[in-house]
Design an enzyme around this catalytic site. Structure first.
Site, PDB file in Angstrom:
ATOM      1  N   LYS A  90      46.561 -99.411  16.242  1.00  0.00           N
ATOM      2  CA  LYS A  90      47.063 -99.355  16.991  1.00  0.00           C
ATOM      3  C   LYS A  90      46.926-100.678  18.277  1.00  0.00           C
ATOM      4  O   LYS A  90      47.937-101.576  18.694  1.00  0.00           O
ATOM      5  CB  LYS A  90      48.224 -98.274  18.195  1.00  0.00           C
ATOM      6  N   GLU A 112      57.330 -96.752  25.227  1.00  0.00           N
ATOM      7  CA  GLU A 112      57.252 -95.240  24.574  1.00  0.00           C
ATOM      8  C   GLU A 112      55.941 -94.691  23.961  1.00  0.00           C
ATOM      9  O   GLU A 112      55.646 -95.189  23.101  1.00  0.00           O
ATOM     10  CB  GLU A 112      58.895 -95.070  24.045  1.00  0.00           C
ATOM     11  N   SER A 378      43.227 -94.874   9.415  1.00  0.00           N
ATOM     12  CA  SER A 378      43.836 -95.491  10.837  1.00  0.00           C
ATOM     13  C   SER A 378      43.779 -95.158  12.335  1.00  0.00           C
ATOM     14  O   SER A 378      43.475 -95.888  13.276  1.00  0.00           O
ATOM     15  CB  SER A 378      45.510 -95.051  10.597  1.00  0.00           C
TER      16      SER A 378
HETATM   17  C1  LIG Z   1      50.468 -93.926  15.376  1.00  0.00           C
HETATM   18  C2  LIG Z   1      49.450 -93.353  14.684  1.00  0.00           C
HETATM   19  C3  LIG Z   1      49.746 -93.163  13.381  1.00  0.00           C
HETATM   20  C4  LIG Z   1      51.303 -93.676  13.192  1.00  0.00           C
HETATM   21  O1  LIG Z   1      51.686 -94.554  13.465  1.00  0.00           O
HETATM   22  P1  LIG Z   1      52.242 -95.929  11.792  1.00  0.00           P
HETATM   23  O2  LIG Z   1      53.023 -96.015  12.683  1.00  0.00           O
HETATM   24  O3  LIG Z   1      52.811 -95.566  10.809  1.00  0.00           O
HETATM   25  O4  LIG Z   1      50.791 -96.513  11.783  1.00  0.00           O
HETATM   26  C5  LIG Z   1      48.731 -92.871  12.354  1.00  0.00           C
HETATM   27  N1  LIG Z   1      47.672 -92.764  12.305  1.00  0.00           N
HETATM   28  C6  LIG Z   1      47.096 -93.344  13.739  1.00  0.00           C
HETATM   29  C7  LIG Z   1      45.398 -93.224  13.834  1.00  0.00           C
HETATM   30  C8  LIG Z   1      48.160 -93.372  15.268  1.00  0.00           C
HETATM   31  O5  LIG Z   1      47.713 -92.975  16.056  1.00  0.00           O
END
Ligand SMILES: *Cc1c(COP(=O)(O)O)cnc(C)c1O
Length: 393
Positions: A90, A112, A378
């Protein structure tokens, strides 16, 4: 040539667009007219790239997971977004949008947040760049995500608990939009995923596309070819997936697998599997697939993972699914938790619960031994330890 990228009008096939209140037209129009020019300017590129390298720690490694590969009978590379500063992908988007806001002459940032991850990333960047930061968060989430709320406060952000509706992400988003309507001149709204009115989905996808840009170079180094057979990512709003597939989206040699949150199972009514359980509708300014009842009322989604617990999905991903460019798999809570423990014990990497859904897709695909698979981790799992501990014998 056929493309899965956004068109001039802000649509991906039948999805996308900008459905916003009249009062925001000027703000959104201003952004639409400036984002590409800013992002393509040398000054922006240089500052963004330098911060990604020296502050976020990019490029994130592309790691050949040998023991995991052995288990699934193919070559699995993990794209390690979990190693970024603040622990997830992010931050790439938050930095990019804050730099765009500065160049538009806006010094007050609003955002948000549901689980708090996007709020923390935004508060981090505002501290770094000396910008004012207000984060809207449902009161239920403020109570559930205590540590992230304290992190945002320590970073200097003002956290506003929202007490209408279910007091969760959807309500926080409505409050952020209300704030934006009241302060259109000096305020920039940083949206945390590939959702919202055009140009947000395209802008966020471009800012996250550094992920696939790096994958291309790193795969060429590791494998002597710059594309994989499979790309796998989890989807909440879709930003880590958009970044993962961005440079391969029109390359049909590359199969795309998206893992959405099946919760307790799609048939149970307790899921966040928007693509499989949703219908076309409008949410947060965009036409996309939405979890809704027969009257079009948005349904409260459910997932064990706070980051995937969203009743919509990015228009890019709705279209990839509709056009059969991507295979969308629902991964249930128990499958995701099992996959998280498997990665932890095979590779010594504790993934975020969101990322564990991407890992849970591995057992649902039939790979050939020569297949090269790139799966995006992610985020890291520190924030989810309490949940994981409940599953330890
Ligand atoms: C917020 C988040 C997601 C989901 O958001 P996407 O916009 O679909 O990537 C996935 N993995 C992590 C670690 C997150 O913090």
């Amino acid at each position: 040539m056929k493309t899965y990228q956004v068109n001039q009008e802000g649509y991906y096939g039948e999805f996308g667009g900008a459905f916003i209140p009249e009062i925001l037209h000027r703000c959104v129009e201003e952004l639409r007219n400036s984002y590409l020019r800013i992002m393509e300017s040398d000054g922006f590129k240089q500052e963004f790239d330098t911060l990604l390298r020296d502050y976020v720690g990019r490029p994130s490694p592309l790691y050949l997971a040998k023991r995991l590969s052995e288990k699934y009978g193919c070559r699995i590379y993990l794209k390690r977004e979990d190693l970024n500063h603040t622990g997830a992908h992010k931050i790439n988007n938050a930095i990019g949008q804050a730099l765009i806001a500065q160049r538009m002459g806006k010094n007050r940032i609003i955002a948000e947040t549901g689980a708090g991850q996007h709020g923390v990333a935004t508060a981090t960047v505002c501290a770094l760049l000396g910008m004012e930061c207000v984060v809207y968060m449902g009161k239920t989430d403020v109570e559930r995500q205590y540590v992230n709320v304290q992190r945002m406060k320590m970073l200097g952000a003002k956290v506003v608990p929202v007490t209408c509706g279910n007091m969760t992400l959807k309500d926080a988003t409505n409050e952020a939009i209300r704030d934006w309507c009241c302060h259109p001149a000096d305020t920039y709204y940083i949206i945390g995923s590939t959702v919202g009115p055009h140009p947000y989905p395209d802008m966020v996808a471009r800012l996250q596309s550094v992920i696939s840009k790096e994958i291309r170079r790193q795969l060429a180094e590791h494998e002597g070819r710059d594309y994989p057979d499979y790309l796998i990512a989890c989807i909440g709003g879709g930003s880590n997936a958009a970044g993962t597939v961005y440079h391969y989206i029109d390359d049909e040699r590359v199969k795309i697998v998206l893992a959405e949150a099946g919760g307790k199972g799609i048939g149970t009514g307790l899921s966040a599997a928007t693509i499989q359980a949703g219908l076309p509708g409008i949410i947060h300014g965009s036409r996309t697939l939405v979890m809704q009842d027969e009257d079009g009322q948005i349904l409260e989604p459910y997932s064990i993972s706070a980051g995937l617990d969203y009743p919509g999905v990015g228009p890019m991903h709705a279209n990839l699914a509709r056009q059969h460019r991507a295979t969308v798999l629902a991964v249930n809570d128990d499958e995701a938790v099992r996959a998280a423990f498997e990665l932890t014990r095979l590779e010594g990497i504790i993934p975020a619960l969101e990322s564990a859904h991407a890992l849970g897709a591995l057992e649902k695909v039939n790979f050939k031994p020569e297949d090269i698979v790139v799966l995006t981790v992610s985020g890291r799992g520190d924030k989810d330890i309490d949940t994981y501990l409940k599953f330890m014998q």
